[in-house]
Structure formats: structure tokens, C-alpha cells
Design an enzyme around this catalytic site. Sequence first.
Site, PDB file in Angstrom:
ATOM      1  N   ARG A  73     -31.983 -40.495   0.624  1.00 47.92           N
ATOM      2  CA  ARG A  73     -32.107 -40.389  -0.832  1.00 47.92           C
ATOM      3  C   ARG A  73     -30.730 -40.108  -1.435  1.00 47.92           C
ATOM      4  NH1 ARG A  73     -36.139 -35.804  -2.482  1.00 47.92           N
ATOM      5  NH2 ARG A  73     -37.743 -37.231  -1.721  1.00 47.92           N
ATOM      6  N   ARG A 142     -31.581 -29.973  -6.741  1.00 40.21           N
ATOM      7  CA  ARG A 142     -31.629 -31.405  -6.418  1.00 40.21           C
ATOM      8  C   ARG A 142     -30.962 -32.252  -7.509  1.00 40.21           C
ATOM      9  NH1 ARG A 142     -36.147 -32.522  -3.185  1.00 40.21           N
ATOM     10  NH2 ARG A 142     -36.482 -30.865  -1.689  1.00 40.21           N
ATOM     11  N   LYS A 205     -36.880 -25.767  -2.854  1.00 39.41           N
ATOM     12  CA  LYS A 205     -36.195 -26.739  -3.719  1.00 39.41           C
ATOM     13  C   LYS A 205     -36.131 -26.236  -5.158  1.00 39.41           C
ATOM     14  CE  LYS A 205     -39.435 -29.834  -2.713  1.00 39.41           C
ATOM     15  NZ  LYS A 205     -40.376 -30.968  -2.698  1.00 39.41           N
ATOM     16  N   LYS A 207     -35.286 -27.769  -9.266  1.00 38.06           N
ATOM     17  CA  LYS A 207     -35.093 -29.016 -10.007  1.00 38.06           C
ATOM     18  C   LYS A 207     -34.731 -28.753 -11.472  1.00 38.06           C
ATOM     19  CE  LYS A 207     -38.175 -31.594  -7.007  1.00 38.06           C
ATOM     20  NZ  LYS A 207     -39.420 -32.371  -6.872  1.00 38.06           N
ATOM     21  N   CYS A 426     -46.657 -42.586  -6.088  1.00 38.52           N
ATOM     22  CA  CYS A 426     -45.701 -42.037  -5.118  1.00 38.52           C
ATOM     23  C   CYS A 426     -45.666 -42.945  -3.887  1.00 38.52           C
ATOM     24  CB  CYS A 426     -46.093 -40.622  -4.728  1.00 38.52           C
ATOM     25  SG  CYS A 426     -47.533 -40.581  -3.644  1.00 38.52           S
ATOM     26  N   CYS A 432     -44.463 -41.530   4.353  1.00 39.36           N
ATOM     27  CA  CYS A 432     -44.550 -40.112   4.021  1.00 39.36           C
ATOM     28  C   CYS A 432     -45.435 -39.373   5.027  1.00 39.36           C
ATOM     29  CB  CYS A 432     -45.105 -39.916   2.613  1.00 39.36           C
ATOM     30  SG  CYS A 432     -45.293 -38.175   2.231  1.00 39.36           S
ATOM     31  N   CYS A 471     -51.261 -37.287  -1.986  1.00 37.90           N
ATOM     32  CA  CYS A 471     -51.651 -35.917  -1.602  1.00 37.90           C
ATOM     33  C   CYS A 471     -51.362 -35.010  -2.787  1.00 37.90           C
ATOM     34  CB  CYS A 471     -50.885 -35.480  -0.347  1.00 37.90           C
ATOM     35  SG  CYS A 471     -49.245 -34.817  -0.672  1.00 37.90           S
ATOM     36  N   CYS A 475     -45.785 -35.829  -6.199  1.00 37.54           N
ATOM     37  CA  CYS A 475     -44.497 -36.510  -6.384  1.00 37.54           C
ATOM     38  C   CYS A 475     -44.504 -37.497  -7.544  1.00 37.54           C
ATOM     39  CB  CYS A 475     -44.097 -37.216  -5.094  1.00 37.54           C
ATOM     40  SG  CYS A 475     -43.916 -36.079  -3.722  1.00 37.54           S
TER      41      CYS A 475
HETATM   42 FE1  SRM Z   1     -41.768 -35.338  -3.490  1.00 34.16          FE
HETATM   43  C1  SRM Z   1     -42.246 -33.911  -0.474  1.00 34.16           C
HETATM   44  C2  SRM Z   1     -41.283 -38.320  -2.083  1.00 34.16           C
HETATM   45  C3  SRM Z   1     -40.583 -36.485  -6.438  1.00 34.16           C
HETATM   46  C4  SRM Z   1     -43.130 -32.627  -5.086  1.00 34.16           C
HETATM   47  N1  SRM Z   1     -41.709 -35.978  -1.581  1.00 34.16           N
HETATM   48  C5  SRM Z   1     -41.889 -35.225  -0.472  1.00 34.16           C
HETATM   49  C6  SRM Z   1     -41.575 -36.028   0.794  1.00 34.16           C
HETATM   50  C7  SRM Z   1     -40.130 -35.821   1.111  1.00 34.16           C
HETATM   51  C8  SRM Z   1     -42.516 -35.782   1.977  1.00 34.16           C
HETATM   52  C9  SRM Z   1     -42.114 -34.745   3.006  1.00 34.16           C
HETATM   53  O1  SRM Z   1     -41.781 -33.603   2.643  1.00 34.16           O
HETATM   54  O2  SRM Z   1     -42.183 -35.085   4.187  1.00 34.16           O
HETATM   55  C10 SRM Z   1     -41.842 -37.456   0.252  1.00 34.16           C
HETATM   56  C11 SRM Z   1     -41.099 -38.589   0.959  1.00 34.16           C
HETATM   57  C12 SRM Z   1     -41.936 -39.846   0.933  1.00 34.16           C
HETATM   58  C13 SRM Z   1     -41.233 -41.047   1.398  1.00 34.16           C
HETATM   59  O3  SRM Z   1     -41.650 -41.612   2.432  1.00 34.16           O
HETATM   60  O4  SRM Z   1     -40.294 -41.490   0.744  1.00 34.16           O
HETATM   61  C14 SRM Z   1     -41.565 -37.270  -1.228  1.00 34.16           C
HETATM   62  N2  SRM Z   1     -40.956 -37.038  -4.091  1.00 34.16           N
HETATM   63  C15 SRM Z   1     -40.935 -38.196  -3.390  1.00 34.16           C
HETATM   64  C16 SRM Z   1     -40.518 -39.374  -4.250  1.00 34.16           C
HETATM   65  C17 SRM Z   1     -39.728 -40.443  -3.510  1.00 34.16           C
HETATM   66  C18 SRM Z   1     -41.789 -39.944  -4.890  1.00 34.16           C
HETATM   67  C19 SRM Z   1     -41.665 -41.296  -5.530  1.00 34.16           C
HETATM   68  O5  SRM Z   1     -42.585 -42.073  -5.277  1.00 34.16           O
HETATM   69  O6  SRM Z   1     -40.724 -41.580  -6.264  1.00 34.16           O
HETATM   70  C20 SRM Z   1     -39.742 -38.608  -5.343  1.00 34.16           C
HETATM   71  C21 SRM Z   1     -38.299 -38.430  -5.004  1.00 34.16           C
HETATM   72  C22 SRM Z   1     -37.589 -37.639  -6.058  1.00 34.16           C
HETATM   73  C23 SRM Z   1     -36.091 -37.604  -5.939  1.00 34.16           C
HETATM   74  O7  SRM Z   1     -35.481 -38.659  -6.082  1.00 34.16           O
HETATM   75  O8  SRM Z   1     -35.545 -36.518  -5.750  1.00 34.16           O
HETATM   76  C24 SRM Z   1     -40.451 -37.272  -5.325  1.00 34.16           C
HETATM   77  N3  SRM Z   1     -41.764 -34.643  -5.413  1.00 34.16           N
HETATM   78  C25 SRM Z   1     -41.317 -35.335  -6.499  1.00 34.16           C
HETATM   79  C26 SRM Z   1     -41.773 -34.708  -7.695  1.00 34.16           C
HETATM   80  C27 SRM Z   1     -41.550 -35.210  -9.114  1.00 34.16           C
HETATM   81  C28 SRM Z   1     -40.341 -34.629  -9.781  1.00 34.16           C
HETATM   82  O9  SRM Z   1     -39.564 -33.906  -9.171  1.00 34.16           O
HETATM   83  O10 SRM Z   1     -40.169 -34.908 -10.956  1.00 34.16           O
HETATM   84  C29 SRM Z   1     -42.515 -33.606  -7.323  1.00 34.16           C
HETATM   85  C30 SRM Z   1     -43.294 -32.655  -8.251  1.00 34.16           C
HETATM   86  C31 SRM Z   1     -42.410 -31.706  -8.973  1.00 34.16           C
HETATM   87  C32 SRM Z   1     -42.200 -30.466  -8.161  1.00 34.16           C
HETATM   88  O11 SRM Z   1     -41.269 -30.450  -7.355  1.00 34.16           O
HETATM   89  O12 SRM Z   1     -42.976 -29.518  -8.323  1.00 34.16           O
HETATM   90  C33 SRM Z   1     -42.493 -33.570  -5.869  1.00 34.16           C
HETATM   91  N4  SRM Z   1     -42.503 -33.544  -2.889  1.00 34.16           N
HETATM   92  C34 SRM Z   1     -43.077 -32.610  -3.701  1.00 34.16           C
HETATM   93  C35 SRM Z   1     -43.635 -31.565  -2.877  1.00 34.16           C
HETATM   94  C36 SRM Z   1     -44.384 -30.310  -3.387  1.00 34.16           C
HETATM   95  C37 SRM Z   1     -43.444 -29.205  -3.723  1.00 34.16           C
HETATM   96  C38 SRM Z   1     -44.151 -27.918  -4.036  1.00 34.16           C
HETATM   97  O13 SRM Z   1     -43.623 -27.125  -4.807  1.00 34.16           O
HETATM   98  O14 SRM Z   1     -45.214 -27.661  -3.486  1.00 34.16           O
HETATM   99  C39 SRM Z   1     -43.380 -31.929  -1.538  1.00 34.16           C
HETATM  100  C40 SRM Z   1     -43.773 -31.144  -0.277  1.00 34.16           C
HETATM  101  C41 SRM Z   1     -42.871 -29.981  -0.026  1.00 34.16           C
HETATM  102  O15 SRM Z   1     -41.829 -29.790  -0.631  1.00 34.16           O
HETATM  103  O16 SRM Z   1     -43.252 -29.209   0.867  1.00 34.16           O
HETATM  104  C42 SRM Z   1     -42.676 -33.188  -1.584  1.00 34.16           C
HETATM  105 FE1  SF4 Z   2     -46.030 -37.995   0.102  1.00 32.07          FE
HETATM  106 FE2  SF4 Z   2     -47.765 -36.475  -1.161  1.00 32.07          FE
HETATM  107 FE3  SF4 Z   2     -45.369 -36.878  -2.202  1.00 32.07          FE
HETATM  108 FE4  SF4 Z   2     -47.089 -38.837  -2.189  1.00 32.07          FE
HETATM  109  S1  SF4 Z   2     -47.348 -36.895  -3.298  1.00 32.07           S
HETATM  110  S2  SF4 Z   2     -44.944 -38.993  -1.551  1.00 32.07           S
HETATM  111  S3  SF4 Z   2     -48.173 -38.495  -0.320  1.00 32.07           S
HETATM  112  S4  SF4 Z   2     -45.768 -35.795  -0.339  1.00 32.07           S
END
Ligand code: SRM
Ligand code: SF4
Length: 566
Positions: A73, A142, A205, A207, A426, A432, A471, A475
Amino acid sequence: MSSTLSHLEKIKVDGNYLRGTIEEGLNDPVTGAISDDDTKLLKFHGSYQQDDRDLRDERRRQKLEPAYAFMVRARLPGGVVTPQQWLGFDHIATTWAGRGLRITTRQTFQLHGILKRNLKATMQAIHDSLATTLAACGDVNRQVVSSVNPLLSSQHQIVQEWTEKLSAHFLPRTRAYHEIWLDGKKITDEPDHEPIYGNAYLPRKFKIGIAIPPLNDIDVFAQDLGLIAIIENGILQGFNIAVGGGMGATHGDDTTYPRLGSLIGFVPPEQIIEVAESIVTVQRDYGNRVERQHARLKYTIDHHGLDWFKSELEQRLGYSLQPLRDYHFDHNGDRFGWIEGEDGQWHLGLYIESGRLEDVDGKQFLTGMRELARVHKGEFRLTCNQNLIISNVAAADRAQIDELVRQYGLDGYIKQSGIRRHSIACVALPTCGLAMAESERYLPELLPKLETLLAKHNLLDAPILLRLSGCPNGCSRPYLGEITLVGRAIGRYDLRIGADFIGQRINTLYRENITEPEILGSLDTLFGAYAQNREQNEKFGDFLVRTEVIAAPSQRLIPIILDAVV
Ligand code: SRM
Ligand code: SF4
């Protein structure tokens, strides 16, 4: 509750400022993976070890190790990409990655499917493109996001400059990134020092995002630190501060929940860096390092109280935040088509389904964007809704851009339905590791079925925010969708409905753990009622609340405002 620090805290502290044994792991030819502990540190370098989940069972049967590959990323503050950078990322996508370029919901690029032996070359190529992957993931601040299209006005450009300053300010200072990925040499024997983070970095993390009203295209209340730019008479006055936004939750665990940021005050531009740093250090010092499930800033604030948080912050600053300034959002989706900036330059907003730019199924989006990057003289802007803007185009160059956009089928923005243009999904399967259900791969199947229902009720043009998540981690910021599916298991989703159209109200769980026919059945009824009984210009989510299909939102579902607005 045990008070032992989580295992990850130990990995961070023992990791010698993000080094661990990543270098050794990369050089081990016996496996396509690196060690478990190193995978945790690798995130801080902007990469995740993954395995192709479509192939898991078959490889297990064949007694092969999983099909390991790495997701990378980039960090592109505000989502700005020059044509040269675009061509650099395109080269990486076509040389080492598997599924083209993926625009993320934080307006940057992800690349999937990079083999371990190609990881270093990928990182170096990103560095050569004048970008980095450092701190794109991990327990640090981030990618800093901001409302797109800074060139619409000079004040938008100034906001972009603050975005870049904030991004640079919070970059880790460790030399590990250079040593491992770039020159391989230890530059000095001086010990590393992280002035903001310390050697354990943050508990979780963090943001930051800046919205420029009336557009809330970044979902400012979903950020740990959301900044609302206040522009009066064409001059940036400063920022309203919202703290403690976050989307992540866990099915069946009520102690985890999505939360919208709370508004705590206003600061002029010259104070924003120190205010942001103090907010980060309060979280560094008080965030939960025992249970990662409760480690985000939203839980720190809810645990200690918002008043406590504000007073701790002001004590560190040595001054008080000013009263909030008035602001108004009217939209959190993207704007499509041509828009003219105040300097006479033009900007073209394109719809990209799930942000995936690939040459597949007869589409040539990756090639098309490469051709555009070869001729375009301005910049590209990635959006938090996974779309993109061809930005800063002279009037005389519009026809050439239009022709390429049409030639490569990137002109979907002209003819798509309202729900399609406002859809986000997502990544989920197959990369993922946390996905419980399909998301990005399900969207193209689901959309035509929804469009059939909408057409039946004469609602095809109605702009409706649709968000799919594999899930509950959130995201795609699914809790801010007017219609949302959150994955439970393969083919099963929670249906949530009733967010507003501006990112200021969280939706409500409507039906739990249901299948597609049940989803379509429920929506058919709701669309019918909406078509018949909506008021003029009433949005779908607002209609559902007004007609009490879902209850009016409780405090937790709308932003808390601590002080009166002036
Ligand atoms: Fe996310 C984890 C993809 C934006 C909340 N996110 C992941 C992981 C890295 C899975 C992992 O931990 O093994 C995913 C990788 C999937 C893959 O195969 O690419 C993933 N997140 C993404 C992306 C690529 C989704 C997309 O379809 O675009 C986004 C990349 C953002 C970036 O460029 O930095 C992405 N993730 C978000 C957002 C939206 C935002 O930030 O505006 C959120 C919700 C906002 C937040 O952070 O509260 C988000 N991602 C999570 C979480 C839950 C965090 C939490 O507080 O519980 C996880 C899981 C974790 O961190 O344990 C996670
Ligand atoms: Fe993976 Fe869940 Fe984030 Fe979708 S919402 S990219 S399934 S961690």
C-alpha cells in the site's frame, strides 16, 4: 481482565524500530513467507503478507504451503498522483503485481499478489516514483486523506499543503525502511529515535482526514482525527476538530462498535500541527495496549470521557481550543463529470467500480489510464470513494481526454445508475485474511439485481449510498451507507440501512445474517415505500428514519458536539 501487554506490544518494542528479522526473512529462499512476528512489523513498512484464499484448500490437500504473496500500500497524501507517478505504479502493477492497481477507500493505491522475491524491487520502484509505503499500515498515523480536487480554488490548494505537512510530520523517523528496502546500508551508528511515537509506536492505527465543506467525501467523522476546513470569504480560517471516529466492530461483541468523531473545538491553521501531535500523544499514552480490540482512540475517549480528553489535550497544549465554527455538509459521495476550477482549469471525475483498474473481462481500464497518463499534463486525484479525478486540464485538452476516456470504457460515469455511482466495496476475498464473505467480487453481481428493483420502482437515478464489507471491520465505511451489507459467512450478510447522505448518521441493523433473496426481498419492499411516499428531494436513508422503518438515531450514532457552535 489481565493487565499483560498484548503480544504485539512486545514485538514492537523488541523489533528495534521496525527491523525485526525482516531482512533475513526476505533472503530465505525456502519459503514464500516471512516469520509471523515479522509480518506484524512489515505492516509498518506498508505491506501485508497474504495468501490466496481461493487456493488454500487445494494447496493444503497437496501438502503445499499456502500461496503466499504480499499486498503493498502506498502513501499518497490527499490522493495526488502525477502522470509520471502513475506510469511508475503502472509499471509495478504490470511487472510484479497480480490484479492491476486498486484505489483504496483512503485514496491511495494498493497492489496485490507480489511475491516475496519481488518485494524489494517493488518498494524501490515506488521510491523511484517519489512515493513511499512507509507507515501506510501499522500502529502509526496512516495516509492523511483530504477532500479531493484541491485545484478548484486556491484555498483547496492550501488545504492540500496542510495535508502534506501533517502526513510528513507523523512519518516514523526510524532508518529501518531505508536500510531494508532502499540502500541496504546502515547509515550511522547513532541510535534510532522516534520523537512522537517512542519505540512502542501507537497502541493501534491512527487516521487523519480533512474535509472541505460542503463536501464530506472523506467521511470526516470516521477518522480518529477529523478536520473540517473552515473557509470564509475565500480564506482558510482554520479547522473544526472531531476526535474518536472509527468504523471497526466485531460480530457479537457489543463492547466494539462504530463511532462518529466528537466535535471538540476549532483551531487556526498555525496551531493544527501541535494540536494533532498532542491528540496523538494522548492516545499514545492512554490508549489500551492490553486489548487491541479496544485500542483505538474512540475507546480511549469513551473510557475516560470526552471532557477528560479535551482537558488533557488542552493541558498539553497550554491553551484552550476555540469554539466551533459553523459548517454545512451536503454530500459524502463524489462529483462526476467535468467541473471548472476558479482558475479556468477543468477536472473530470470518473467512476471506477470498487477502485479496481485492471485489464480483464474485455475491460481495459489499466491500459486506458496508462494512455491517459502519457498525455495528461495535470495530476490525477484518487478519492476516498475509490474513484478518480483527472485534474487540472486546460480547456483545449478536454476533447483528447474525453476521447481516451470513451475509447477505454472509462466513461461509465455518464450512464450509470444512481446507486452504482455511489457504491463502494472493500477488497475482501481472495486476498483479505479477515474476510468472512465476498465484497468486491460480489458487487458486479449484486448491482444489476438492485438496478432491476430500482427500475421497477422508477428509482434508477436516485443517488443511494451502497456499501459492501466482507466483515465488520468496516473498510468501506459501511456504517455510513444508506444500504449496507456486512459479511457474516459466504453468501450471508447483515443488512443495515438508514445512514444519511452526508456522513453524519450511522445506519441501523435491519436484518441479521440473511441471504441474497432475503436481501432483495427486503429492499424491494423498502424501495416501493420510498417511491410512493418520499418527500421532494428526500434521500433514502432520511426517508427510512422519518417513516420510522428504523428508530431515530441514538446519541452514539450522530456526532457529539461538545461546545456550542459560534
Ligand atoms: Fe481496512 C484491516 C483493506 C480502509 C478498518 N483493511 C484491513 C486489511 C489490511 C486486512 C488485515 O488486517 O489483514 C485489509 C486488506 C485487504 C486486502 O486484501 O487488500 C484492509 N482497508 C482496506 C482497504 C484496501 C479497503 C478498500 O477496499 O479500499 C482500505 C485501505 C485504506 C488505505 O489506503 O489506507 C481500508 N479499513 C479502511 C477503513 C476506511 C477508512 O479508513 O476510511 C476502515 C474503517 C475506519 C477505521 O479505521 O475505523 C478500515 N481495516 C479496518 C479494520 C478495523 C479497525 C478497527 O478499529 O477495528 C481492520 C482490522 C484491524 O485493524 O484489525 C482492517
Ligand atoms: Fe477485509 Fe473486512 Fe476490511 Fe473487507 S472490511 S477488506 S473483509 S478486513
